[in-house]
Structures are given as structure tokens and as C-alpha cells.
Scaffold this motif. Sequence first.
Motif, short mmCIF file in Angstrom:
data_model
loop_
_atom_site.label_atom_id
_atom_site.label_comp_id
_atom_site.label_asym_id
_atom_site.label_seq_id
_atom_site.Cartn_x
_atom_site.Cartn_y
_atom_site.Cartn_z
N SER A 63 35.16 30.41 41.97
CA SER A 63 33.77 30.33 41.27
C SER A 63 32.70 30.87 42.10
O SER A 63 31.76 31.79 40.73
CB SER A 63 33.26 29.21 40.09
N ASP A 64 33.26 30.75 43.26
CA ASP A 64 32.46 31.26 44.01
C ASP A 64 32.15 32.05 45.63
O ASP A 64 31.92 31.61 46.50
CB ASP A 64 30.98 29.71 44.67
N TYR A 65 33.26 33.24 44.62
CA TYR A 65 34.29 33.77 45.93
C TYR A 65 32.88 34.50 46.51
O TYR A 65 31.93 35.50 45.65
CB TYR A 65 34.71 34.06 45.54
N PRO A 66 32.93 35.06 48.10
CA PRO A 66 31.30 35.65 48.70
C PRO A 66 31.71 37.30 48.19
O PRO A 66 33.14 37.64 48.72
CB PRO A 66 31.67 34.92 50.00
N ILE A 67 31.29 38.12 47.71
CA ILE A 67 31.15 39.16 47.50
C ILE A 67 31.94 40.11 49.05
O ILE A 67 32.10 41.25 48.50
CB ILE A 67 29.41 40.13 47.05
N LYS A 68 30.89 39.63 50.00
CA LYS A 68 32.03 40.10 50.72
C LYS A 68 33.30 39.81 50.88
O LYS A 68 34.37 41.30 51.67
CB LYS A 68 31.37 39.83 52.49
N ASP A 69 33.99 38.51 51.17
CA ASP A 69 35.37 38.52 50.86
C ASP A 69 36.24 39.10 49.92
O ASP A 69 37.09 39.78 49.58
CB ASP A 69 35.10 36.96 51.06
N PHE A 70 35.33 39.49 48.47
CA PHE A 70 35.93 40.30 47.68
C PHE A 70 36.37 41.70 47.85
O PHE A 70 37.32 41.80 47.04
CB PHE A 70 35.01 40.21 46.21
N LEU A 71 35.38 42.43 48.54
CA LEU A 71 35.62 43.48 48.96
C LEU A 71 36.71 44.00 49.68
O LEU A 71 36.95 44.59 49.46
CB LEU A 71 34.23 44.31 49.49
N ARG A 72 36.47 42.87 50.41
CA ARG A 72 37.24 42.56 51.85
C ARG A 72 38.80 43.08 51.14
O ARG A 72 39.74 43.66 51.55
CB ARG A 72 37.23 41.68 52.99
N GLU A 73 39.37 41.48 49.95
CA GLU A 73 40.20 41.83 49.40
C GLU A 73 40.56 43.35 49.01
O GLU A 73 42.20 43.90 48.99
CB GLU A 73 40.69 41.06 48.22
N VAL A 74 39.82 44.55 48.28
CA VAL A 74 40.57 44.98 47.83
C VAL A 74 40.47 46.55 48.63
O VAL A 74 41.20 46.84 49.03
CB VAL A 74 39.42 45.44 47.48
N ALA A 75 39.64 46.59 49.75
CA ALA A 75 39.51 47.66 51.03
C ALA A 75 40.40 47.06 52.51
O ALA A 75 41.20 48.66 52.63
CB ALA A 75 38.47 47.73 51.45
N VAL A 76 40.19 46.30 52.58
CA VAL A 76 41.12 46.18 53.29
C VAL A 76 42.75 45.90 53.37
O VAL A 76 43.90 46.53 54.07
CB VAL A 76 40.44 45.24 54.72
N ASN A 77 42.67 44.42 52.14
CA ASN A 77 44.09 43.82 52.07
C ASN A 77 44.92 44.20 50.82
O ASN A 77 45.77 44.43 51.01
CB ASN A 77 43.94 42.76 51.54
#
Length: 167
Positions: free
Chosen positions: A46-60
Motif C-alpha cells: 500500500s506504500d510502494y515507492p514510486i521510484k521502485d514502481f517505475l523501475r519494475e516497469v522500465a527496467v524489470n
Amino acid sequence: KDHMPAMYNAWAKGEKDSYPPNEVHPILAYATNLFLGCSSAVTFHSDYPIKDFLREVAVNGRPVVTSVKFGSLGHVITVVGMVFESKEKYDEFMANQYSSTLYHPESIIYDDTYGKFDFDKLTYRTYAGASGNDSVMTWDQFIKCCRPEGNASIKFAHIIGEPAAVN
């Protein structure tokens, strides 16, 4: 009912403002894992850092399921990509470790099983061919409607674990 008995009992009794189990994010993650026969294919935050959210999509290269408020409708969508103004903006985003405070995508690409949401009319388009596949919202729309609404630091996120992701 075993994992969140108070919420379940409120729903079973028909209490006002209670949620059915299929609309509770930890239950969705639990049921997905149960269906897949494992315990960590999907993890809800419920509190996932947006930087990690974007990394999931862009990098992973993995989609992120998230919760949005489209008009008066609470809903779930899947973020599948992002659009940058230019190659230079993308390179800056990647070089700065996906820091959304300085560098962020111009738009977010998402899939929506309900169809195509019209951000101007705050309703779903109902004409033929109004697919929700690869829909696009601006960065500002994403920040405004993705829960927690208006928060540019954290977001709701169902993170798909590497073993469950299709590479």
C-alpha cells in the motif's frame, strides 16, 4: 474470512461502507498466490515507492497492477509501459535511478479491462472499439488518480515476483 475476519464479518452483515473480499487488495494477492499454488507470485504494497514502481516497469519489464480512482469508480488497472518526451529524457530518468521527483515519464501506458476511460468526461467510452488495451494517461493524471491519490512518493502496487513473470 480467516485472514481479515473483522472486514469479512462487516461485509457479511451488510454493514455500510464495507468491502466485499474481492475488492480488498491483500485478499486479491492472497487469492492469486493460492490459485498459482505458491506464496510469493504477487505481493501487495500500500506504500510502494514510486521510484521502485517505475523501475519494475522500465527496467524489470514487469507490469504493475495498481488501484485507481477514475471519476467516482474505484478500479484496478495494470501499468504496462511509459512514454518519454525524448530519448534524452529517458536517458536522464535511467541515469538518475528512476527518481520521479526530477525525471519522470510524460505518460503512463496501462491496460484496463473496463475499456477506455475518458479523463475529460470522467466516464468510460462506450462506443464500439473502445478497448482499454494500451490506454494512455499523462503523468499528472497518474499521480492524481492512482492510489493513494495525489501522492507522488508512494503508490498501491501488486508486484509480480520474478518466477511468476513471463520473460
